[in-house]
Design a protein around this motif. Structure first.
Motif, short mmCIF file in Angstrom:
data_model
loop_
_atom_site.label_atom_id
_atom_site.label_comp_id
_atom_site.label_asym_id
_atom_site.label_seq_id
_atom_site.Cartn_x
_atom_site.Cartn_y
_atom_site.Cartn_z
N ASN A 145 1.20 -0.84 0.01
CA ASN A 145 -0.35 0.25 0.24
C ASN A 145 1.06 1.14 0.02
O ASN A 145 1.17 1.85 1.17
N PRO A 146 1.72 1.23 -0.76
CA PRO A 146 2.16 2.44 -1.42
C PRO A 146 2.00 4.09 -1.67
O PRO A 146 0.69 3.96 -1.46
N SER A 147 2.74 5.25 -0.50
CA SER A 147 1.92 6.15 -0.22
C SER A 147 2.73 6.82 -1.99
O SER A 147 2.27 8.08 -1.56
N TYR A 148 3.76 6.40 -2.04
CA TYR A 148 4.62 6.85 -3.05
C TYR A 148 5.31 5.78 -3.96
O TYR A 148 5.17 4.89 -3.24
N GLY A 149 5.54 6.33 -5.33
CA GLY A 149 6.09 5.24 -5.88
C GLY A 149 6.17 5.83 -7.64
O GLY A 149 5.10 6.18 -7.93
N PRO A 150 6.32 4.48 -8.52
CA PRO A 150 6.15 3.95 -9.98
C PRO A 150 4.63 3.96 -9.73
O PRO A 150 4.43 2.93 -8.91
N CYS A 151 3.84 4.37 -11.03
CA CYS A 151 2.58 3.98 -11.24
C CYS A 151 2.89 2.37 -11.69
O CYS A 151 3.22 2.00 -12.81
#
Length: 470
Positions: A145-151
């Motif tokens: 459940n990332p809050s940021y990163g690659p799509c």
């Protein structure tokens, strides 16, 4: 107070004088992180939370620098030593008091390095951040459940994206870091449809990567289709994977395609009482109605003329009925006709001469309904049957009521060679009559009264019908 050159003076602001009397020979500068803002102080004050001094002898504290916080609480005596806001945060105002006062980097932005006074910039296309990103192309902080990163596949991210955007319906995004919702050549394949978030040209999704959205029968899917489009009224499809409306099949004869999206199992058979002689019919209400003397069962292509022996006087009927009593029905579009004289029509009769009254009988009217209505030929008459009626028997022959058949009357002019009996004479069309008094006849076949012989002299012929004198 302090004493210098024998003279007692009051401590200045920014300094302190901790000893009393002559032993305090000079005033002392307040150290880093402390200050005095009045004169005559024995001790310096510690800078309040959110403030600092980075030199000695200050009479006031400065607000904590942008990008830093100053935590001067009892358990964290670091006055004079501002602490940097960590990477992924920023301090846009001075005077922050602790690390939690640092602002988490804004969604869609990144804050690179420590001590930022503002966001560094927007996250790169192909990446997203809901807050707290530390670089322009942030690496996912949490795999589940990332809050940021690659799509991820099935999504796309423009510059400064605050969340992963599902790939638009009609398109697919089959890799990470998609930078637009419809990359060149990424429309869903014809024959398939792609809902929002598809990861393949066949409509698979990240939740079900092996699935395909094949266009179902009755529908077509052009390239880039978001949802199956129904074959229009008047057409249908029995196959899946159609790529254009042109591949829909015209509704066959005998059927009506009155809804969109119809397949071969749910097209409507032509209703009873109507006929469907054209392809592409799409409205039951406008179908041609079956003519009178025709039948149109369910699924009729061309209306069917009533068969011989049946009829139908109404229009729009499913079937013909058996020809009624007293009528004959030749079929082929011709309706009920009165049974002619000399014949009987006992139901289901196909032609006017199918059932003649038999020889020895006759009919004196029309619309006879059964054989029992045919009448026996009367005495003196013969009946050939059918339309001939009664005719006079030939002179010299006897035609009794039941003839020689013992059932019907005579069937020919001589009643099968039935000569008039001896002692009698037979006129044409009459019953046999006795030879008169004073006459006799030993011969058969007399055809007139004067054919009887005169009684000879000396003999007696006192009664009629004698075959010889007494």
């Amino acid at each position: 107070m302090y004493c210098e050159n024998g003279s007692e003076s009051q401590c200045e602001s920014g300094k302190h004088c901790p000893q009393k009397g002559h032993s305090q020979s000079s005033q002392i500068d307040c150290g880093i992180g402390t200050y005095t803002d009045t004169t005559g102080n024995i001790n310096c004050k510690v800078c309040a939370n959110g403030e600092f001094t980075n030199s000695e002898g200050n009479d006031e504290c400065d607000p904590c620098t942008l990008g830093y916080y100053c935590d001067n609480s009892d358990d964290n005596r670091l006055a004079g030593y501002p602490q940097v806001c960590p990477s992924g945060t920023y301090g846009s105002i001075g005077g922050l008091t602790n690390v939690t006062s640092c602002t988490t980097c804004d969604p869609g932005s990144y804050c690179e390095g420590e001590g930022s006074g503002a966001v560094t910039g927007l996250t790169d296309k192909g990446f997203f951040s809901t807050g707290g990103a530390t670089q322009e192309q942030p690496i996912a902080d949490d795999d589940t459940n990332p809050s940021y990163g690659p799509c991820q596949p099935g999504t796309y991210c423009l510059t400064g994206s605050t969340a992963e955007n599902p790939c638009s319906a009609g398109y697919y995004c089959d890799s990470e870091m998609n930078t637009e919702q419809s990359p060149s050549g990424q429309e869903c394949d014809a024959g398939y449809y792609c809902e929002s978030g598809s990861i393949s040209q066949f409509g698979a999704t990240i939740d079900d990567p092996t699935s395909i959205n094949l266009c179902p029968p009755g529908f077509y899917c052009e390239q880039g289709t978001t949802a199956p489009q129904g074959c229009p009224k008047g057409t249908y499809s029995s196959n899946s994977g159609l790529e254009s409306q042109n591949e829909c099949t015209s509704c066959p004869k005998g059927f009506v395609c009155d809804k969109t999206g119809m397949n071969s199992t749910d097209i409507t058979s032509c209703p009873a009482g109507s006929y469907c002689d054209q392809k592409g019919l799409d409205n039951i209400a406008t179908l041609p109605i079956c003519d009178a003397e025709h039948e149109c069962p369910v699924g009729t292509v061309n209306q069917v003329p009533c068969a011989a022996g049946t009829a139908q006087s109404d229009t729009g009927q499913e079937s013909c009925y058996s020809c009624p009593l007293g009528e004959y029905c030749p079929g082929n579009g011709v309706g009920e006709t009165s049974c002619p004289q000399g014949y009987y029509c006992d139901g289901g009769t196909a032609s006017n001469d199918a059932k003649p009254c038999p020889p020895g009988t006759y009919a004196d009217g029309t619309k006879y309904q059964s054989l029992s209505q045919c009448k026996n030929c009367t005495a003196g008459k013969y009946c050939e049957g059918g339309p001939g009626g009664q005719q006079n028997c030939q002179a010299g022959y006897e035609c009794p009521l039941f003839g020689n058949q013992n059932t019907y009357g005579c069937q020919d002019s001589t009643c099968s060679g039935n000569l008039c009996p001896a002692g009698q004479f037979c006129l044409s069309g009459q019953v046999a009559e006795d030879c008169g008094v004073r006459t006799y006849s030993p011969f058969e076949g007399l055809d007139a009264s004067d054919a009887c012989l005169t009684c000879p002299a000396g003999q007696i012929c006192s009664s009629t019908g004698l075959i010889e004198p007494i």
